[in-house]
Scaffold this motif. Structure first.
Motif, mmCIF file in Angstrom:
data_model
loop_
_atom_site.group_PDB
_atom_site.id
_atom_site.type_symbol
_atom_site.label_atom_id
_atom_site.label_comp_id
_atom_site.label_asym_id
_atom_site.label_seq_id
_atom_site.Cartn_x
_atom_site.Cartn_y
_atom_site.Cartn_z
ATOM 1 N N LEU A 77 1.031 -0.781 0.216
ATOM 2 C CA LEU A 77 0.209 0.372 -0.240
ATOM 3 C C LEU A 77 0.797 1.601 -0.042
ATOM 4 C CD1 LEU A 77 -3.216 0.562 2.413
ATOM 5 C CD2 LEU A 77 -1.463 2.800 1.145
ATOM 6 N N SER A 78 0.899 1.664 -0.772
ATOM 7 C CA SER A 78 1.759 3.637 -1.214
ATOM 8 C C SER A 78 0.594 4.104 -0.978
ATOM 9 C CB SER A 78 3.238 3.120 -2.374
ATOM 10 O OG SER A 78 3.319 1.980 -2.735
ATOM 11 N N VAL A 79 1.603 5.454 -0.657
ATOM 12 C CA VAL A 79 0.437 7.236 -0.274
ATOM 13 C C VAL A 79 1.198 7.793 -0.750
ATOM 14 C CG1 VAL A 79 -1.020 8.228 0.252
ATOM 15 C CG2 VAL A 79 -0.922 5.934 1.316
ATOM 16 N N LYS A 80 1.485 8.389 -1.845
ATOM 17 C CA LYS A 80 1.635 10.524 -1.675
ATOM 18 C C LYS A 80 0.651 11.798 -1.874
ATOM 19 C CE LYS A 80 1.349 11.595 -6.746
ATOM 20 N NZ LYS A 80 0.492 11.133 -6.978
ATOM 21 N N THR A 121 6.133 20.409 -2.056
ATOM 22 C CA THR A 121 6.140 19.666 -0.969
ATOM 23 C C THR A 121 5.290 17.955 -1.510
ATOM 24 O OG1 THR A 121 5.037 20.595 0.880
ATOM 25 C CG2 THR A 121 7.665 20.728 0.723
ATOM 26 N N LEU A 122 5.795 16.840 -1.270
ATOM 27 C CA LEU A 122 5.117 15.931 -1.397
ATOM 28 C C LEU A 122 5.656 14.909 -0.148
ATOM 29 C CD1 LEU A 122 4.244 14.493 -4.769
ATOM 30 C CD2 LEU A 122 3.008 16.011 -3.576
ATOM 31 N N VAL A 123 4.433 13.989 0.888
ATOM 32 C CA VAL A 123 4.868 12.744 1.305
ATOM 33 C C VAL A 123 4.749 12.146 0.475
ATOM 34 C CG1 VAL A 123 3.966 11.495 3.785
ATOM 35 C CG2 VAL A 123 4.424 14.326 3.630
ATOM 36 N N ILE A 124 5.666 11.032 1.030
ATOM 37 C CA ILE A 124 5.666 9.759 0.572
ATOM 38 C C ILE A 124 5.404 8.364 1.700
ATOM 39 C CG2 ILE A 124 6.871 7.648 -1.072
ATOM 40 C CD1 ILE A 124 5.914 10.888 -2.331
ATOM 41 N N ALA A 125 4.707 7.553 1.729
ATOM 42 C CA ALA A 125 4.617 6.879 2.921
ATOM 43 C C ALA A 125 3.942 5.431 1.931
ATOM 44 C CB ALA A 125 3.136 7.731 3.841
#
Length: 880
Positions: A77-80, A121-125
Motif C-alpha cells: 500500500l503506497s501513498v503520496k 512538498t510531497l509526503v511519500i508513505a
C-alpha cells in the motif's frame, strides 16, 4: 521511497528521438525522474507490482493511494500527498535503524523549511498489509502509515516573469497568485516574482470560513491564495467580478477549468495545460510564456490608444462643420460650405488623415507604465468631451473668420467657400500633428517625424487641396474658385491656432504641479508690501477691492445655499431618541418637524442674524442696495411663526381648555416678527429660547406630560390660514415679474409715493407714466426685488412642505375618515416641485425698463396649483 513514489503515481516518461517526454501530471513526472536518479526503473517497478486498487488524487483530501500485488503474492500500500493531509496519518517513520515512532513537529518543520525555499512538498508513505485486500477505501489509510520521506520539488519562475509582473502592476493590473501549493511555498514563489509581501497568504480552509463581505475586504489586501480547490478559485473570480473588476485567469490544470470558464478572459497554458483547461479558455499561450501575455496587453492598449486618437481627431471636425452650418442658419448668414464640399472634407480628413493614426507607435509611459485602464472605461469620457468642445470651437471660429473675411474684402461666395474649406483642412492637419501625442509635446523634431505615414498623407492631402482649389474640373464639380497668396497666408496663420492651443493645453496637463506652484508663488507675491510699493497706491487699492468683492460674493453664495429636504418621521425619532419599534405619541412628528425647521435657521451658513447685523452681511446689503438679504430665512420664519401660533391656540389644548401650554407661549413670542421689519426677532438669544421651548414641549409630549389634540376642526383652521398665505404668495410672485402696464382706472393696485403695492406685499417698484398714453403706467421692478419675493416664497413653501408631511403622519386616521389623505399627498407632490431648480434667463422687454423673470412665474404657477388642491382638501375636511 522511490519505489512507493512510482507505485502511487499515474504519470509516464517516454523516450522519443533521444529526449524524454512526460505524460500526465508534472509533479508525478518529477517523481519518476527522481526514481531514475535513484536507480529505480519505473517501468520495471510497475511490471513487478501490478495495481490492484487505488484512491485517485482529489483536492478535497489531497492524497493518492494505491494497492499493488507482487509476484510473491504480497501486497503493498503506497501513498503520496500533501504534508498536512498525510503527516497526521503517520504513526512511524522508516530510518536507517528501522521503524521509529514519528515526531510530527520535527517533520512539519522540515516541510516548512522546504516550502520557504519555494519548493513544492510531497509526503511519500506506505502501510503494511497484513491480510489480503481486494479494494481500497479511505479508512484503510486513515492512520498507521509509515513515513518514507518528504520530497521537495523545485519549479522556480523564469527570470523574465518578475519583470512581466512588475509591468502589469505599473499598468494598473493587480496580479494575484491562486494555487494549490503549500502556503509557505506559494509565499516564497510569489515574493520572487514581486507578488505580495512574502508573508500574507490565505488558505482554502480560511476562505471557507469567511462570508462574502469579509472576503471582499481580504481581496483588497491579500495577493496570494494557497491550498485552494476548484470551487474556491471559482468563488474568488466571481467575487472580483461582482466588485466591478475585469478578471483574466491564467492556468493550465484540470482544477483551473471552472475559473477559466468564469473569468472575463481565460488564459490556458498550451504545453503543460490540460485539454479541459484549453477548452475552457479564450486564449492559449502556445509557449507557456507569461511575458507574452504582457506583450498582448501592450498591443491591445496600443490599439485602444490609437483608436481613441482617431475618435479625438474625427469628432471635432464633424462637430465644427455642423455647428458652423447651424450658426449660419441661426444668424441668417451664407453657408460657409456646400454639401458637396462637406463630403469632400470628410473624405479627405477621415479617409486619408484620420487613418494614419492607426500606425502610431506606442507612446512611452502610456501603453503599460502609467496607463491605468479602468474596467468599464468609456471612449466618451469627460476629457473627450472637453477636447471636442475646445477644438470644435477653435475650428468653428477659424472657419467662420476666414469665410466672413473673404466676403468682407469683396471676394466671391465661391472664393469664400474655397477659403473656408482650405482653412478647415489646414486646421485639421495641424490638429493631426498635435493629437498624435497624448501628452508629449508634438513640436519636438523627434515627435514630428516618427510616423512617415502622416507626412505622406499630409502631402497627398495638400496636393488634393491644390487640385480642389485650382483645377477647373474640380472648380466646376465642387463650386470652388482660385484664391490668392494673401488668402493662403491668413489660412495658414489661422489654421495653426488649433496646434498652438492644443499644445498649450497639453503643457498644462504635463506641468500641473509646476503650474500650481507658479500660480501660488505669484499669488503670495501680491501680498508682499514691496510689491505694493512698486505697483503704487492705485494698484494696491484696486487689488484689495477685487479681493473684497470676491470674498463678499463667495460668502453670499455660501449663505444663499438652501438646505435639503429631510425625512420627518426619522427626524422625530432621532430627536426624542425613540427606538425602532417604539410608537410615537400623536403630535410628536409635527412638533419635531417644526423644531427641526426652526433649528435650520441657526444651522444655515451665515448664522441667524449675522446676515443683517454683522459684517460682511451689512456691507453686502449697502453695496447692493438691498433692504433685506435673508429672504429665504424670512419665508421659513413666517411659516414657523404661524404654525407655532396654531399649535398654541388650537392643537395643544382642548376646546374647553382656556390656558395654553407655557412652552408654546414662550416659543410663539420668541418667533414673532413683522414682515415690515428688516430684522428677525431682536436677538439671536431670544430666538434660541424659542427653539429650546419648542424642544422642551416635544420631550414633554413624548413623555406624556403635554397634550396634542389631532382634531379635524383644528387642522381645518390651520389649513385655511395656509391657503390664504399661499394665495398671497402666488399674487406677490405674479405682481413682482416684468413690465406690467396698468390702467389707473379700476386697477387693483394703489400707487403711493412712487411705489406700487399688491395684496399686502411691498415691492418697491418704480412707476413711470407711459409717454404715449398718460392713463397707462409702466412698472419697473428691480431685479433684486423680484428675487426677494421669489426666495421668500421658496423658504415658506420649503417649511410648509415639511409641515404637511408631518401632518400626514399625525393626522392620518382623521384624513382617512375624511377621504382626504390622497388629496394631501397631491399637495405634497406639488410643493416638492417648488424646491426644484429653475433657470431664469433675463430678457429685456418693453421699453427696456425691466425683464421677464421666468423663475418667479414658474413658482407662482406651482404654488397656484398646490393652493387649488389645498382648497379641495379644505372642502373634504369640512364636508367629508
Amino acid at each position: 521511497m522511490a519505489q512507493a513514489a512510482v507505485l502511487a503515481s499515474d504519470a509516464r516518461l517516454l523516450e522519443q528521438d533521444g529526449e524524454w517526454l512526460a505524460r500526465g501530471d508534472t509533479l508525478e513526472a518529477a517523481l519518476l525522474v527522481m526514481a531514475h536518479k535513484c536507480g529505480v526503473d519505473p517501468a520495471q517497478i510497475r511490471e513487478k507490482f501490478v495495481r490492484q486498487a487505488s484512491i485517485p488524487f482529489n483536492r478535497t483530501y489531497r492524497y493518492m493511494a494505491t494497492l499493488s500485488n507482487a509476484a510473491d503474492h504480497r501486497q503493498y500500500l503506497s501513498v503520496k500527498g500533501a504534508p498536512e493531509s498525510l503527516l497526521p496519518r503517520c504513526s512511524h517513520v522508516l530510518t536507517d535503524q528501522g521503524l521509529e515512532p514519528i515526531e510530527i513537529a520535527v517533520w512539519e518543520e522540515k516541510v516548512r523549511k522546504l516550502a520557504e525555499r519555494g519548493m513544492q512538498t510531497l509526503v511519500i508513505a506506505s502501510k503494511p498489509v497484513n491480510q489480503l485486500m481486494t479494494s481500497l477505501a479511505h479508512e484503510d489509510v486513515s492512520y498507521g502509515l509509515t513515513l518514507l520521506g518528504i520530497v521537495g520539488i523545485s519549479d522556480p519562475p523564469r527570470e523574465e516573469a518578475a519583470e512581466a509582473v512588475k509591468l502589469c502592476q505599473q499598468a494598473g493590473i493587480r496580479v494575484k497568485m491562486i494555487t494549490g501549493d503549500h502556503a509557505q511555498t506559494a509565499c516564497a514563489l510569489a515574493k520572487r516574482v514581486g507578488i505580495g509581501d512574502g508573508e500574507t497568504v490565505l488558505t482554502g480552509a480560511e476562505l471557507d470560513e469567511m462570508d462574502e463581505a469579509t472576503l471582499v475586504e481580504q481581496l483588497r489586501e491579500v495577493e496570494v491564495f494557497a491550498r485552494t480547490s476548484p470551487e474556491q478559485k471559482l468563488r474568488l473570480v466571481k467575487i472580483l467580478q461582482t466588485q466591478g473588476e475585469r478578471v483574466a485567469m491564467v492556468g493550465g490544470g484540470l482544477n483551473d477549468a471552472p475559473a477559466l470558464k468564469q473569468a472575463d478572459v481565460g488564459v490556458a497554458m498550451g504545453i503543460r495545460g490540460t485539454e479541459a483547461a484549453r477548452q475552457s479558455a479564450e486564449i492559449v499561450l502556445i509557449q507557456d510564456h507569461f511575458p507574452s501575455l504582457v506583450d498582448a496587453i501592450r498591443e491591445g492598449r496600443l490599439l485602444y490608444q490609437n483608436f481613441y486618437k482617431i475618435v479625438q481627431f474625427m469628432l471635432p471636425s464633424n462637430g465644427s462643420q455642423a455647428v458652423a452650418v447651424m450658426v449660419a442658419v441661426l444668424f441668417g448668414l451664407a453657408l460657409p460650405f456646400t454639401p458637396a464640399q462637406v463630403l469632400w472634407v470628410n473624405l479627405v480628413t477621415a479617409g486619408i488623415l484620420g487613418l494614419t493614426l492607426a500606425f502610431e507607435k506606442a507612446e512611452p509611459d502610456t501603453t503599460l507604465r502609467g496607463f491605468a485602464f479602468k474596467p468599464v472605461q468609456s471612449l466618451f469620457s469627460g476629457f473627450l468631451l472637453w477636447r471636442l468642445l475646445l477644438v470644435s470651437a477653435v475650428l468653428l471660429v477659424s472657419v467662420l473668420s476666414i469665410f466672413m473675411w473673404e466676403l468682407h474684402r469683396g471676394e466671391t461666395l465661391e472664393a469664400a467657400h474655397t477659403a473656408a474649406i482650405n482653412t478647415l483642412v489646414i486646421a485639421q492637419i495641424f490638429y493631426l500633428l498635435s493629437v498624435r501625442h497624448s501628452v508629449a509635446p508634438s513640436w519636438r523634431l523627434a515627435n514630428l517625424f516618427d510616423n512617415r505615414w502622416v507626412w505622406m498623407a499630409i502631402g497627398g492631402v495638400l496636393l488634393l487641396q491644390v487640385l480642389f482649389t485650382y483645377w477647373t474640373p474640380f472648380n466646376t464639380l465642387f463650386g470652388t474658385s482660385a484664391i490668392d497668396f494673401y488668402a493662403w497666408s491668413w489660412i495658414l496663420l489661422v489654421g495653426s491656432l488649433v496646434f498652438i492651443i492644443v499644445e498649450f493645453e497639453k503643457a498644462m496637463q504635463r506641468n500641473t504641479k509646476g503650474w500650481a506652484q507658479s500660480v501660488l508663488k505669484r499669488a503670495v507675491d501680491y501680498f508682499n508690501p514691496r510689491v505694493w510699493k512698486e505697483k503704487g497706491l492705485r494698484w494696491t487699492l484696486q487689488f484689495f477691492a477685487v479681493l473684497f468683492l470676491l470674498g463678499q460674493l463667495t460668502l453670499l453664495f455660501l449663505w444663499s445655499r438652501e438646505p435639503d429636504t429631510f425625512n420627518v418621521e426619522a427626524t422625530a425619532r432621532e430627536m426624542v431618541q425613540a427606538q425602532a419599534g417604539e410608537t410615537l405619541r400623536p403630535g410628536v412628528v409635527t412638533t419635531a418637524t417644526l423644531a427641526r425647521i426652526s433649528q435650520t435657521l441657526l444651522d444655515k451658513p451665515g448664522g441667524y442674524t449675522s446676515n443683517d447685523m454683522f459684517l460682511p452681511g451689512m456691507v453686502i446689503e449697502d453695496m447692493l442696495v438691498v433692504p433685506d438679504i435673508p429672504n429665504w430665512e424670512m419665508g421659513v420664519l413666517t411659516q414657523v411663526r404661524d404654525t407655532t401660533l396654531a399649535m398654541r391656540d388650537d392643537l395643544s389644548r382642548s376646546q374647553s381648555q382656556s390656558s395654553a401650554d407655557p412652552d408654546l407661549i414662550t416659543a410663539q413670542i420668541r418667533f414673532n416678527t413683522d414682515s415690515q421689519l428688516w430684522l428677525f426677532p431682536p436677538a439671536e438669544t431670544q430666538y434660541r429660547e424659542g427653539v429650546e421651548s419648542l424642544e422642551n414641549y416635544l420631550q414633554r409630549l413624548q413623555n406624556g406630560q403635554a397634550q396634542f389634540y389631532a382634531r379635524a376642526d383644528s387642522l381645518n383652521n390651520w389649513l385655511n390660514k395656509v391657503q390664504r398665505q399661499m394665495g398671497s404668495l402666488s399674487i406677490a410672485l405674479s405682481a413682482s415679474v416684468g413690465v406690467r402696464q396698468i390702467s389707473q382706472e379700476g386697477a387693483k393696485t394703489s400707487i403711493q409715493d412712487g411705489s406700487i403695492q399688491a395684496t399686502g406685499v411691498e415691492l418697491g417698484s418704480e412707476v413711470i407714466t407711459a409717454e404715449d398714453d398718460p392713463s397707462v403706467v409702466i412698472i419697473k421692478t428691480p431685479r433684486l426685488k423680484v428675487d426677494d419675493v421669489f426666495y421668500q416664497a421658496r423658504g415658506q413653501t420649503w417649511a410648509l412642505l415639511h409641515m404637511l408631511k408631518a401632518i400626514e403622519v399625525d393626522f392620518e386616521d382623521i384624513l382617512r375618515q375624511k377621504n382626504a389623505l390622497l388629496s394631501l399627498r397631491q399637495i405634497i407632490n406639488k410643493l416638492e416641485d417648488t424646491q426644484k431648480d429653475v433657470w431664469s434667463p433675463i430678457i429685456l422687454n418693453g421699453s427696456g425698463y425691466s425683464f421677464v423673470a421666468n423663475h418667479s412665474l414658474v413658482l407662482a404657477s406651482q404654488i397656484s396649483r398646490a393652493n387649488a388642491a389645498l382648497i379641495d382638501l379644505g372642502t373634504l375636511m369640512r364636508e367629508g
